[in-house]
Design a protein around this motif. Structure first.
Motif, PDB file in Angstrom:
ATOM      1  N   VAL A   8       0.889  -1.229   0.070  1.00  0.00           N
ATOM      2  CA  VAL A   8      -0.032   0.010   0.099  1.00  0.00           C
ATOM      3  C   VAL A   8       0.811   1.341  -0.029  1.00  0.00           C
ATOM      4  N   THR A  10       0.039   5.592  -0.023  1.00  0.00           N
ATOM      5  CA  THR A  10      -0.996   6.401   0.088  1.00  0.00           C
ATOM      6  C   THR A  10      -1.505   7.195  -0.967  1.00  0.00           C
ATOM      7  N   ALA A  12      -2.721  10.024  -0.506  1.00  0.00           N
ATOM      8  CA  ALA A  12      -2.388  11.413   0.037  1.00  0.00           C
ATOM      9  C   ALA A  12      -0.782  11.647  -0.409  1.00  0.00           C
ATOM     10  N   SER A  35     -11.342  -4.621   5.540  1.00  0.00           N
ATOM     11  CA  SER A  35     -12.725  -4.621   6.025  1.00  0.00           C
ATOM     12  C   SER A  35     -13.310  -3.399   5.788  1.00  0.00           C
ATOM     13  N   ASN A  36     -12.311  -2.368   5.769  1.00  0.00           N
ATOM     14  CA  ASN A  36     -12.911  -1.143   5.169  1.00  0.00           C
ATOM     15  C   ASN A  36     -13.194  -0.963   3.869  1.00  0.00           C
ATOM     16  N   GLY A  37     -12.774  -1.987   3.280  1.00  0.00           N
ATOM     17  CA  GLY A  37     -13.230  -1.959   1.668  1.00  0.00           C
ATOM     18  C   GLY A  37     -11.742  -1.541   0.871  1.00  0.00           C
ATOM     19  N   LEU A  38     -10.864  -0.962   1.474  1.00  0.00           N
ATOM     20  CA  LEU A  38      -9.810  -0.513   0.778  1.00  0.00           C
ATOM     21  C   LEU A  38      -8.751  -2.083   0.324  1.00  0.00           C
ATOM     22  N   SER A 121       6.273   6.319   2.742  1.00  0.00           N
ATOM     23  CA  SER A 121       6.701   6.886   4.006  1.00  0.00           C
ATOM     24  C   SER A 121       7.503   5.934   4.601  1.00  0.00           C
ATOM     25  N   PHE A 122       7.714   4.877   4.515  1.00  0.00           N
ATOM     26  CA  PHE A 122       8.579   4.029   5.204  1.00  0.00           C
ATOM     27  C   PHE A 122       9.171   2.991   4.200  1.00  0.00           C
TER      28      PHE A 122
ATOM     29  N   TYR B  74      -6.678  -0.610  13.195  1.00  0.00           N
ATOM     30  CA  TYR B  74      -7.203   0.340  12.320  1.00  0.00           C
ATOM     31  C   TYR B  74      -7.946   1.276  13.247  1.00  0.00           C
ATOM     32  N   GLU B 102       0.560   2.328   6.768  1.00  0.00           N
ATOM     33  CA  GLU B 102       0.133   3.330   5.697  1.00  0.00           C
ATOM     34  C   GLU B 102      -1.183   3.957   5.848  1.00  0.00           C
ATOM     35  N   PHE B 103      -2.073   3.091   6.214  1.00  0.00           N
ATOM     36  CA  PHE B 103      -3.330   3.699   6.735  1.00  0.00           C
ATOM     37  C   PHE B 103      -3.371   4.925   7.715  1.00  0.00           C
ATOM     38  N   LEU B 105      -0.511   6.585   8.581  1.00  0.00           N
ATOM     39  CA  LEU B 105       0.078   7.700   7.885  1.00  0.00           C
ATOM     40  C   LEU B 105      -0.636   8.596   7.167  1.00  0.00           C
ATOM     41  N   SER B 106      -1.782   8.170   6.461  1.00  0.00           N
ATOM     42  CA  SER B 106      -2.369   8.778   5.452  1.00  0.00           C
ATOM     43  C   SER B 106      -3.367   9.525   6.318  1.00  0.00           C
ATOM     44  N   TYR B 108      -5.920   8.279   7.998  1.00  0.00           N
ATOM     45  CA  TYR B 108      -7.279   7.769   7.871  1.00  0.00           C
ATOM     46  C   TYR B 108      -7.811   7.280   9.209  1.00  0.00           C
ATOM     47  N   GLN B 110     -10.656   4.624  11.190  1.00  0.00           N
ATOM     48  CA  GLN B 110     -11.475   3.711  11.259  1.00  0.00           C
ATOM     49  C   GLN B 110     -12.446   3.421  12.141  1.00  0.00           C
ATOM     50  N   VAL B 148     -18.912  -6.611   7.096  1.00  0.00           N
ATOM     51  CA  VAL B 148     -18.035  -5.622   7.464  1.00  0.00           C
ATOM     52  C   VAL B 148     -19.115  -4.225   7.562  1.00  0.00           C
ATOM     53  N   VAL B 151     -18.003  -1.497   9.692  1.00  0.00           N
ATOM     54  CA  VAL B 151     -16.879  -0.796   9.615  1.00  0.00           C
ATOM     55  C   VAL B 151     -16.906   0.412   8.632  1.00  0.00           C
ATOM     56  N   ALA B 153     -14.772   4.035   7.543  1.00  0.00           N
ATOM     57  CA  ALA B 153     -13.329   4.639   7.388  1.00  0.00           C
ATOM     58  C   ALA B 153     -13.420   6.004   6.739  1.00  0.00           C
ATOM     59  N   ILE B 161     -13.754   6.934   2.846  1.00  0.00           N
ATOM     60  CA  ILE B 161     -12.874   6.511   1.789  1.00  0.00           C
ATOM     61  C   ILE B 161     -13.475   5.003   1.420  1.00  0.00           C
ATOM     62  N   VAL B 162     -14.497   4.664   2.025  1.00  0.00           N
ATOM     63  CA  VAL B 162     -15.312   3.308   1.852  1.00  0.00           C
ATOM     64  C   VAL B 162     -15.712   3.060   0.416  1.00  0.00           C
ATOM     65  N   PRO B 163     -15.131   2.280  -0.554  1.00  0.00           N
ATOM     66  CA  PRO B 163     -15.618   2.334  -1.731  1.00  0.00           C
ATOM     67  C   PRO B 163     -17.101   2.221  -1.828  1.00  0.00           C
ATOM     68  N   ARG B 166     -18.719  -1.317  -1.925  1.00  0.00           N
ATOM     69  CA  ARG B 166     -18.290  -2.415  -1.018  1.00  0.00           C
ATOM     70  C   ARG B 166     -19.362  -3.451  -0.637  1.00  0.00           C
TER      71      ARG B 166
END
Lengths: 306, 202
Positions: A8, A10, A12, A35-38, A121-122, B74, B102-103, B105-106, B108, B110, B148, B151, B153, B161-163, B166
């Motif tokens: 992944v 980002t 952003a 689970s959040n869909g991403l 970023s990492f 999350y 990454e989640f 750092l962005s 985001y 949840q 889900v 859930v 986000a 940001i959830v599609p 989904r």
């Protein structure tokens, strides 16, 4: 199906770093979704590790990254590295190559190991290595050559002619039956070079003038000579042919033509070759730059030599 | 290590409960009724479960902890990322860790947890050759289905940001490996590809 693991990155970061924009590409299959869909792993059907699934960076129409459930167009180069749609990263050849004992070879003998990078970023996300039988991406030298060409300004001929007097009404003229010399300036008829680089590949194009053409404008076929021609000098005399072979003899006056003149077209024909730092070489299609010149073709006895 | 001990305790309790319930349904553990005093209960008490059944029950008991641990990464940004290693191992752990990092750092966020709806054991292989190259570990394969719906986000601005498309469920094909067999606390998810689905039967 071979997996394309997209670790992944980002939205952003990509947006701010690369200036991405939504893409129209059809998204591949998501192999692992949060689970959040991403989506965090996309499956690619291209078999990129075999080297056959990738598109060449220089020729692919769009560079699209699939990340966090969103497809985005991104610049096809980043820090000089070309983007691979198949690998979903910016690639470069690992230098030095890992030893044959390295697991990254995964038993392969040929091919090469490539560094995959993404603005992240990492460290774990930012860089990883993959094996590929052939360069999964990379500037196509021919395309780079075309890019280099676009940086060049190919000169048009600067028409020169003799006889070159003017009629009483000011119309320039040449003479029926005389050797009408045609030439262009030497500065417009010279070798040009340009270089373009991307992804560690450099290509130099060499643009060479091969002929000066002259289409008389009276319906006759065009003639040509191998150089810029020779500018007429008085010591050559009025009726002498061009020593460079760049001349044409009009057989008829232009008095019966529209406007009583002819419009001759001068052309410089260019051959384009390229050589790449990879050792490859090739050619691009010839091109011709042109310029026109309008003048009368007059009977000798009816003119005043200027 | 604390997390691993907590999980071990959870597993032990869950295993005990599962053993008290007549038969293994292959579904996620549910709150059992009072212990039975029937003769069948007495019979099951005298017949120890097979290693395969024991592994199944251990894995089924472990799954809720696995999913909650993932969600915690999350939902609660203060949760240490390396807690993922208490329930998962490479390569899955690496993927999950990177994704969660990454989640965060962005920027985001949840809310809400997944709900384990169904778990079906699809394979058990208890071959254990830790010194082989490559090592062979006891492995249980299980298909899970989580809901889900709860859930959510959002990004930094609070935009979801959830599609939009989904689906309600995620069906995962988990490979669960025991790196310290026969310890009940040694189970760890090493692969977890999944797909969206409109129902658990998909």
């Amino acid at each position: 199906m071979r997996r394309l693991i997209l670790i992944v990155t980002t939205v952003a970061l990509l947006s701010s770093t690369l200036g991405v924009s939504p893409a129209l590409a059809t998204p591949p299959t998501c192999e692992k979704r949060l689970s959040n869909g991403l989506c965090v792993i996309w499956a690619s059907g291209g078999g990129h590790h075999g080297g056959g699934g990738g598109t060449h960076g220089g020729t692919q129409a769009d560079c699209v990254i699939h990340t966090l459930g969103i497809d985005m167009r991104i610049p096809c180069t980043w820090r000089g590295l070309p983007f691979s749609n198949s690998l979903q990263c910016y690639v470069s050849v690992a230098n030095p190559q890992p030893p044959a004992s390295s697991p990254v070879w995964n038993g392969h003998v040929g091919g090469a190991i490539y560094n995959c990078r993404l603005p992240g970023s990492f460290a774990g996300v930012k860089s990883w290595q993959v094996w590929s039988a052939t360069p999964p991406v990379g500037p196509d030298p021919g395309t780079l050559a075309a890019h280099a060409m676009r940086t060049l300004s190919i000169p048009a001929p600067v028409p020169g002619r003799y006889p070159a007097g003017r009629l009483q009404d000011g119309t320039p003229f040449t003479v029926v039956g005389a050797y009408t010399w045609y030439w262009t300036t030497r500065s417009s008829f010279r070798v040009l070079t340009a270089t373009a680089s991307a992804g560690g590949v450099s290509v130099q194009v060499r643009v060479t003038p091969t002929a000066l053409t002259f289409a008389p404008g009276d319906g006759s076929s065009a003639v040509s000579c191998g150089g810029p021609g020779s500018a007429w000098v008085a010591s050559e005399g009025v009726w002498a042919p061009s020593p460079a072979g760049c001349d044409f003899r009009y057989e008829h006056s232009s008095i019966h033509l529209q406007g009583h003149v002819v419009t001759a077209t001068y052309g410089i024909r260019w051959a384009i070759n390229w050589t790449a730092s990879t050792g490859q070489s090739g050619v691009l299609p010839d091109l011709t730059t042109t310029a026109r010149s309008t003048f009368a073709v007059a009977e000798a006895e009816s003119v005043v030599i200027g | 290590m604390t997390a691993r001990r907590q999980r071990s305790a959870t597993v032990v309790v869950a295993v005990a409960l599962v053993l008290l319930v007549a038969g293994c349904t292959g579904s996620a553990p549910t709150t059992p009724g009072p212990p039975s005093t029937s003769s069948s209960a007495s019979t099951s008490a005298t017949t120890p479960p097979s290693p395969e059944d024991l592994a199944k029950s251990q894995v089924l008991a472990f799954l809720p902890t696995y999913f909650k641990t993932i969600d915690d990464l999350y939902v609660d940004p203060s949760t240490a990322l390396n807690i993922i290693y208490s329930v998962s191992s490479a390569p899955e752990a690496t993927i999950e860790l990177n994704a969660a990092r990454e989640f965060r750092l962005s920027g985001y966020r949840q809310t809400g947890y997944t709900k384990l709806v169904k778990s079906d054991i699809t394979g058990v292989d208890l071959t254990n050759k830790p010194n082989a190259k490559p090592a062979i570990r006891p492995t249980v394969r299980v298909t899970t289905c989580v809901d889900v719906t709860n859930v959510r986000a959002t990004d930094k601005r609070g935009t979801s940001i959830v599609p939009k498309d989904r689906k309600q469920y995620l069906i995962s094909q988990l490979q669960v490996v025991n790196f310290s067999y026969p310890s009940a606390s040694g189970w760890s998810v090493t692969h977890a590809p999944n797909k969206s689905a409109s129902s658990c039967g998909a």
